[in-house]
Design an enzyme around this catalytic site. Sequence first.
Site, short mmCIF file in Angstrom:
data_model
loop_
_atom_site.label_atom_id
_atom_site.label_comp_id
_atom_site.label_asym_id
_atom_site.label_seq_id
_atom_site.Cartn_x
_atom_site.Cartn_y
_atom_site.Cartn_z
N ARG A 112 0.84 -1.21 0.00
CA ARG A 112 0.00 0.00 0.00
C ARG A 112 0.87 1.24 0.00
O ARG A 112 2.00 1.21 0.51
CB ARG A 112 -0.95 0.00 1.19
CG ARG A 112 -0.32 0.03 2.59
CD ARG A 112 0.07 1.39 3.09
NE ARG A 112 0.30 1.41 4.54
CZ ARG A 112 1.10 2.28 5.12
NH1 ARG A 112 1.78 3.17 4.43
NH2 ARG A 112 1.26 2.26 6.44
N GLU A 211 -6.72 7.28 7.93
CA GLU A 211 -5.60 8.05 8.48
C GLU A 211 -5.04 9.02 7.43
O GLU A 211 -4.64 10.14 7.76
CB GLU A 211 -4.52 7.08 8.95
CG GLU A 211 -3.29 7.76 9.49
CD GLU A 211 -2.28 6.74 10.03
OE1 GLU A 211 -2.68 5.76 10.65
OE2 GLU A 211 -1.08 6.97 9.81
N ARG A 215 -5.41 5.47 0.85
CA ARG A 215 -4.48 4.36 1.00
C ARG A 215 -4.74 3.53 -0.25
O ARG A 215 -5.83 2.97 -0.42
CB ARG A 215 -4.76 3.54 2.26
CG ARG A 215 -4.29 4.22 3.55
CD ARG A 215 -2.77 4.15 3.68
NE ARG A 215 -2.25 5.03 4.72
CZ ARG A 215 -2.00 4.66 5.98
NH1 ARG A 215 -2.24 3.43 6.36
NH2 ARG A 215 -1.49 5.52 6.83
N CYS A 257 1.02 10.70 9.52
CA CYS A 257 1.98 10.14 10.49
C CYS A 257 3.38 10.19 9.87
O CYS A 257 3.56 9.78 8.72
CB CYS A 257 1.59 8.70 10.81
SG CYS A 257 2.76 7.88 11.91
N THR A 259 5.85 8.37 10.15
CA THR A 259 6.42 7.07 9.76
C THR A 259 6.09 6.73 8.31
O THR A 259 6.68 5.81 7.75
CB THR A 259 5.88 5.91 10.63
OG1 THR A 259 4.47 5.80 10.42
CG2 THR A 259 6.18 6.12 12.09
N ARG A 266 4.08 0.59 2.45
CA ARG A 266 4.27 -0.58 3.34
C ARG A 266 3.99 -1.81 2.51
O ARG A 266 2.86 -2.03 2.06
CB ARG A 266 3.33 -0.51 4.55
CG ARG A 266 3.66 -1.60 5.59
CD ARG A 266 2.95 -1.36 6.90
NE ARG A 266 1.66 -1.99 6.99
CZ ARG A 266 1.44 -3.26 7.37
NH1 ARG A 266 2.47 -4.04 7.71
NH2 ARG A 266 0.21 -3.75 7.42
N ARG A 295 4.14 -7.18 12.55
CA ARG A 295 2.81 -6.79 13.07
C ARG A 295 1.98 -8.05 13.26
O ARG A 295 2.32 -9.11 12.74
CB ARG A 295 2.08 -5.85 12.10
CG ARG A 295 2.72 -4.48 11.97
CD ARG A 295 1.87 -3.50 11.16
NE ARG A 295 2.55 -2.22 11.04
CZ ARG A 295 2.03 -1.14 10.47
NH1 ARG A 295 0.82 -1.17 9.96
NH2 ARG A 295 2.71 -0.01 10.40
N GLU A 300 -1.55 -3.13 12.56
CA GLU A 300 -0.82 -2.49 13.64
C GLU A 300 -1.57 -2.61 14.97
O GLU A 300 -2.79 -2.54 15.01
CB GLU A 300 -0.67 -1.01 13.30
CG GLU A 300 0.23 -0.32 14.26
CD GLU A 300 0.89 0.86 13.62
OE1 GLU A 300 0.18 1.63 12.98
OE2 GLU A 300 2.11 0.99 13.76
P1 ADP Z 1 -1.62 -0.18 7.00
O1 ADP Z 1 -1.08 -1.36 6.30
O2 ADP Z 1 -2.47 0.64 6.09
O3 ADP Z 1 -0.55 0.59 7.68
P2 ADP Z 1 -2.74 -1.94 9.09
O4 ADP Z 1 -1.44 -2.39 9.67
O5 ADP Z 1 -3.85 -1.61 10.03
O6 ADP Z 1 -2.61 -0.63 8.18
O7 ADP Z 1 -3.24 -3.07 8.09
C1 ADP Z 1 -4.44 -2.90 7.38
C2 ADP Z 1 -5.07 -4.22 7.02
O8 ADP Z 1 -4.29 -4.86 6.03
C3 ADP Z 1 -5.17 -5.20 8.18
O9 ADP Z 1 -6.41 -5.87 8.11
C4 ADP Z 1 -4.05 -6.17 7.91
O10 ADP Z 1 -4.24 -7.45 8.46
C5 ADP Z 1 -4.10 -6.21 6.40
N1 ADP Z 1 -2.85 -6.72 5.80
C6 ADP Z 1 -1.62 -6.23 5.94
N2 ADP Z 1 -0.73 -6.97 5.26
C7 ADP Z 1 -1.44 -7.97 4.67
C8 ADP Z 1 -1.10 -9.05 3.83
N3 ADP Z 1 0.15 -9.26 3.44
N4 ADP Z 1 -2.10 -9.87 3.43
C9 ADP Z 1 -3.39 -9.67 3.80
N5 ADP Z 1 -3.77 -8.65 4.58
C10 ADP Z 1 -2.81 -7.81 5.01
C1 CIR Z 2 1.64 5.11 17.51
O1 CIR Z 2 2.35 6.06 17.77
O2 CIR Z 2 1.82 3.97 17.97
C2 CIR Z 2 0.49 5.34 16.53
N1 CIR Z 2 0.27 6.75 16.42
C3 CIR Z 2 0.83 4.73 15.17
C4 CIR Z 2 2.18 5.11 14.64
C5 CIR Z 2 2.66 4.51 13.35
N2 CIR Z 2 1.67 3.94 12.54
C6 CIR Z 2 1.07 4.47 11.50
O3 CIR Z 2 1.34 5.51 10.99
N3 CIR Z 2 0.12 3.72 10.95
#
Ligand code: ADP
Ligand code: CIR
Length: 345
Positions: A112, A211, A215, A257, A259, A266, A295, A300
Amino acid sequence: MNYPKFPESCTSLLCKFLSEDIFNQLKDKKTANNFTLAQVIKSGVENIDSGIGVYAGDKESYAVFAPLFDQIIAEYHSFTQVDVHKSNFNSAELNAPNPDPEGKYIISTRIRVGRNVADMPLGPAISNAQRNQVESAVVAAVNLLEGDLAGSYYPLLGMSKVIQAQLIRDHFLFKEGDRFLAAVGLNADWPAGRGIFHNKDKTFLVWVNEEDQMRIISMQMGGDIQTTFTRLANAVKQIEATVPFLYSQRLGYITSCPTNLGTAMRASVHIALPNLAQDMDRFKMITDQYRLQIRGLHGEHSESKGGVYDISNRRRLGITEVEAVQGMYDGVVALISAEKASANR
Ligand code: ADP
Ligand code: CIR
């Protein structure tokens, strides 16, 4: 606002870098959108278990509050004040043949990027009307996509709770009520202006006004990272031709954010490593070596289940898109080889 007192146990980058001097230097400053230091730090002050703890309200936040943001950015991305963002989204330069063609380890792949709309405040400082304008602009752009990217937009407003929960469980949709986002106002007027676009197969998706305002996501079952990346590169280019993105020469794509700055990318796999999971020291040694983040199964701040982890690149600024994915790929190859070795022990 007074200087916040963080408990000893606090490990966020906010606690680490918000000295009393920096606080005093920044406490009365604000951006043209009236975003203040109190808002920048609110999520980390209210959520002591934050990893980072800060959000930007607009592109200008990164300049006005630079004495705080620059230290956090340097630490998270290893990106100094003289560095500049670099980009290479050319999928022909990625070398990522499926590391698990038999499908024994990698369940799914997802890449993403975060994007926001040029000349708009970011989500923490946006008005309801502006958020709706963003939604209209993004929906108009994604509705132009053709071929395997063509799909439909599903606003959250009016979506049944059953469908919403199913989309979240299946990893397609963002969750609701995140306390880190709520603290900085990112959940304001919920669910107005939020939604998800996806193609028929749910291999290409766009989250709207979570956020970040966009995305843009490419995902599929299995470990074909090359195809997943190519689909994303193609889609991002087409969307940008209709909706210009918020961008800085130095920091790349601007996100709420810090990060996520730079490539805002990501790239992850969901991968089963049940044997390696018995030896977390070794697991973490490999993820540190390749600068990967671990994760849980629902993204996250979630837990792993059954030895399945979400493994992704940690760094997003100071490396190109190709480098971000290549680093994740190389690390995943090393993890699979360590998993095989621990199974034979
Ligand atoms: P982001 O990736 O946008 O930072 P999250 O960590 O919350 O946010 O992940 C968003 C969604 O994407 C979650 O449901 C997570 O389980 C899913 N996800 C992340 N990586 C994968 C993957 N490789 N395969 C399937 N789902 C994934
Ligand atoms: C934290 O500080 O833990 C949250 N604000 C998430 C920080 C990084 N993650 C993100 O941007 N998705």
